[in-house]
Design an enzyme around this catalytic site. Sequence first.
Site, PDB file in Angstrom:
ATOM      1  N   GLU A  18      10.674 -24.398   1.363  1.00 56.51           N
ATOM      2  CA  GLU A  18      10.909 -22.963   1.341  1.00 56.51           C
ATOM      3  C   GLU A  18      12.323 -22.698   1.823  1.00 56.51           C
ATOM      4  O   GLU A  18      12.742 -23.230   2.855  1.00 56.51           O
ATOM      5  CB  GLU A  18       9.897 -22.254   2.240  1.00 56.51           C
ATOM      6  CG  GLU A  18      10.027 -20.734   2.245  1.00 56.51           C
ATOM      7  CD  GLU A  18       8.819 -20.080   2.891  1.00 56.51           C
ATOM      8  OE1 GLU A  18       7.685 -20.352   2.427  1.00 56.51           O
ATOM      9  OE2 GLU A  18       9.002 -19.331   3.854  1.00 56.51           O
ATOM     10  N   HIS A  94       8.794 -14.947  -3.313  1.00 56.57           N
ATOM     11  CA  HIS A  94       7.890 -14.154  -2.499  1.00 56.57           C
ATOM     12  C   HIS A  94       7.958 -12.697  -2.962  1.00 56.57           C
ATOM     13  O   HIS A  94       9.045 -12.157  -3.180  1.00 56.57           O
ATOM     14  CB  HIS A  94       8.278 -14.234  -1.023  1.00 56.57           C
ATOM     15  CG  HIS A  94       7.998 -15.566  -0.406  1.00 56.57           C
ATOM     16  ND1 HIS A  94       7.957 -15.755   0.966  1.00 56.57           N
ATOM     17  CD2 HIS A  94       7.744 -16.780  -0.955  1.00 56.57           C
ATOM     18  CE1 HIS A  94       7.684 -17.026   1.219  1.00 56.57           C
ATOM     19  NE2 HIS A  94       7.568 -17.669   0.067  1.00 56.57           N
ATOM     20  N   GLY A 125       4.223  -8.778   4.229  1.00 58.88           N
ATOM     21  CA  GLY A 125       5.544  -8.616   4.816  1.00 58.88           C
ATOM     22  C   GLY A 125       5.449  -8.062   6.225  1.00 58.88           C
ATOM     23  O   GLY A 125       4.399  -7.581   6.659  1.00 58.88           O
ATOM     24  N   ASP A 126       6.551  -8.146   6.937  1.00 58.67           N
ATOM     25  CA  ASP A 126       6.587  -7.722   8.334  1.00 58.67           C
ATOM     26  C   ASP A 126       7.109  -6.295   8.461  1.00 58.67           C
ATOM     27  O   ASP A 126       7.693  -5.733   7.528  1.00 58.67           O
ATOM     28  CB  ASP A 126       7.484  -8.669   9.137  1.00 58.67           C
ATOM     29  CG  ASP A 126       6.962 -10.099   9.135  1.00 58.67           C
ATOM     30  OD1 ASP A 126       5.732 -10.272   9.196  1.00 58.67           O
ATOM     31  OD2 ASP A 126       7.793 -11.026   9.053  1.00 58.67           O
ATOM     32  N   ALA A 144      -2.062  -7.409   1.626  1.00 63.75           N
ATOM     33  CA  ALA A 144      -1.770  -8.422   0.613  1.00 63.75           C
ATOM     34  C   ALA A 144      -2.866  -8.516  -0.437  1.00 63.75           C
ATOM     35  O   ALA A 144      -2.578  -8.824  -1.602  1.00 63.75           O
ATOM     36  CB  ALA A 144      -1.554  -9.782   1.279  1.00 63.75           C
ATOM     37  N   TYR A 166      -3.187 -18.045   8.403  1.00 61.92           N
ATOM     38  CA  TYR A 166      -2.712 -18.149   9.785  1.00 61.92           C
ATOM     39  C   TYR A 166      -3.696 -18.966  10.617  1.00 61.92           C
ATOM     40  O   TYR A 166      -4.707 -18.435  11.087  1.00 61.92           O
ATOM     41  CB  TYR A 166      -2.518 -16.747  10.385  1.00 61.92           C
ATOM     42  CG  TYR A 166      -1.506 -15.935   9.616  1.00 61.92           C
ATOM     43  CD1 TYR A 166      -0.169 -15.938   9.998  1.00 61.92           C
ATOM     44  CD2 TYR A 166      -1.873 -15.218   8.486  1.00 61.92           C
ATOM     45  CE1 TYR A 166       0.778 -15.230   9.275  1.00 61.92           C
ATOM     46  CE2 TYR A 166      -0.932 -14.505   7.749  1.00 61.92           C
ATOM     47  CZ  TYR A 166       0.384 -14.514   8.154  1.00 61.92           C
ATOM     48  OH  TYR A 166       1.318 -13.822   7.429  1.00 61.92           O
ATOM     49  N   GLN A 197       0.882 -20.585   7.841  1.00 59.41           N
ATOM     50  CA  GLN A 197       1.981 -20.403   8.783  1.00 59.41           C
ATOM     51  C   GLN A 197       2.229 -21.738   9.483  1.00 59.41           C
ATOM     52  O   GLN A 197       1.352 -22.610   9.531  1.00 59.41           O
ATOM     53  CB  GLN A 197       1.597 -19.329   9.797  1.00 59.41           C
ATOM     54  CG  GLN A 197       2.605 -19.043  10.889  1.00 59.41           C
ATOM     55  CD  GLN A 197       3.932 -18.584  10.326  1.00 59.41           C
ATOM     56  OE1 GLN A 197       4.753 -19.422   9.963  1.00 59.41           O
ATOM     57  NE2 GLN A 197       4.132 -17.281  10.246  1.00 59.41           N
ATOM     58  N   GLN A 233      14.009 -22.418  20.629  1.00 54.13           N
ATOM     59  CA  GLN A 233      12.872 -22.129  19.763  1.00 54.13           C
ATOM     60  C   GLN A 233      11.530 -22.243  20.481  1.00 54.13           C
ATOM     61  O   GLN A 233      10.542 -21.669  20.031  1.00 54.13           O
ATOM     62  CB  GLN A 233      12.894 -23.052  18.542  1.00 54.13           C
ATOM     63  CG  GLN A 233      14.005 -22.699  17.564  1.00 54.13           C
ATOM     64  CD  GLN A 233      14.069 -23.665  16.405  1.00 54.13           C
ATOM     65  OE1 GLN A 233      13.519 -24.773  16.438  1.00 54.13           O
ATOM     66  NE2 GLN A 233      14.767 -23.268  15.351  1.00 54.13           N
ATOM     67  N   LYS A 293      18.338 -25.489   6.336  1.00 56.71           N
ATOM     68  CA  LYS A 293      18.975 -26.595   7.057  1.00 56.71           C
ATOM     69  C   LYS A 293      18.272 -27.895   6.690  1.00 56.71           C
ATOM     70  O   LYS A 293      17.142 -28.146   7.121  1.00 56.71           O
ATOM     71  CB  LYS A 293      18.931 -26.330   8.558  1.00 56.71           C
ATOM     72  CG  LYS A 293      19.703 -25.070   8.949  1.00 56.71           C
ATOM     73  CD  LYS A 293      19.582 -24.760  10.423  1.00 56.71           C
ATOM     74  CE  LYS A 293      20.354 -23.490  10.758  1.00 56.71           C
ATOM     75  NZ  LYS A 293      20.239 -23.107  12.170  1.00 56.71           N
TER      76      LYS A 293
END
Length: 305
Positions: A18, A94, A125-126, A144, A166, A197, A233, A293
């Site tokens: 992703e 998405h 979505g957030d 959703a 989740y 998630q 993190q 990354k």
Amino acid sequence: MKISDILKESKKPFPSIEIVPPLKGMSKTELLDSVRKFMEFSPKYINVTCHRDEYAFRQESDGSFSRHLVRNRVSEVAVCAAIMSEFDIDVVPHVICGGASAEEIESDLHDYRFLGIENIMALRGDSITGEKRFTPHPAGYSHADELVAAVRRFDSDNFCIGVGGYPEKHFEAANIETDIENLKRKVDAGADYIITQMFFDNNVYYRFVDLCLAAGITVPIIPGLKPLSTAKQVELLPQSFSLDIPRELTEDIAKAGGDKEAVYEIGTEWCAAQCADLLRHGVPAVHFYTMGKPRNISAIMRKCF
């Protein structure tokens, strides 16, 4: 090729990745070079995330404030088109409820169908900065499962639909059982598979799969992984994603102190061990959240696939 067909036809587990659309200013060549670093591991598809439009207020010369649209990233439509022009790989954009009307979402679906894209990831979505809770577009969708049903009405045959799950429950859900009921509504509306998630304890995933099966959810459930790469993190991920990080992992990172490379290696090795264990348990695929990354993800895929 539809993800559901890839899952059926693959004789062994495979990786997928992703990516986040780049900030404006990055060239197409730079984007493709970043994707190219993953291609030696033959990922079956690339998810392209969607970010909501936000607004900023600018003070005018008369002292008043005006509201302006802020779009800091290249659109997911453009990113999907760029990847498809360079690589023989399926892309999964998405599509989110947040900030979009039903008509705007349908317009995006027309674009994806025009490009020959057969897969989408349907998500609520957030909430945006400043919102305490998610606020749907007045002419859009609140959940959703409504979005999944709308995609099925738009084109019942063309799109394979993925949805999010989740393992430690969505932070808005009262309990895991309620959250799985919500997930089943998405599947019953027409979702073909689930990507979870991120999680850092595989037992959380295995328990989640068992609970889903008990609830009558039989579509594939693909685990999503992200290696820790910085000590910060340890604080940020639980806050942002409402998840737990095992004590053993946090203690190892604490022992590394300010050695950034040691922390990076600890996170990479932990994720690689997770991936190897998941593969031994027969998962159909492993999905990696790359955040653009490639170094740690490439190391994990090299070790596990």
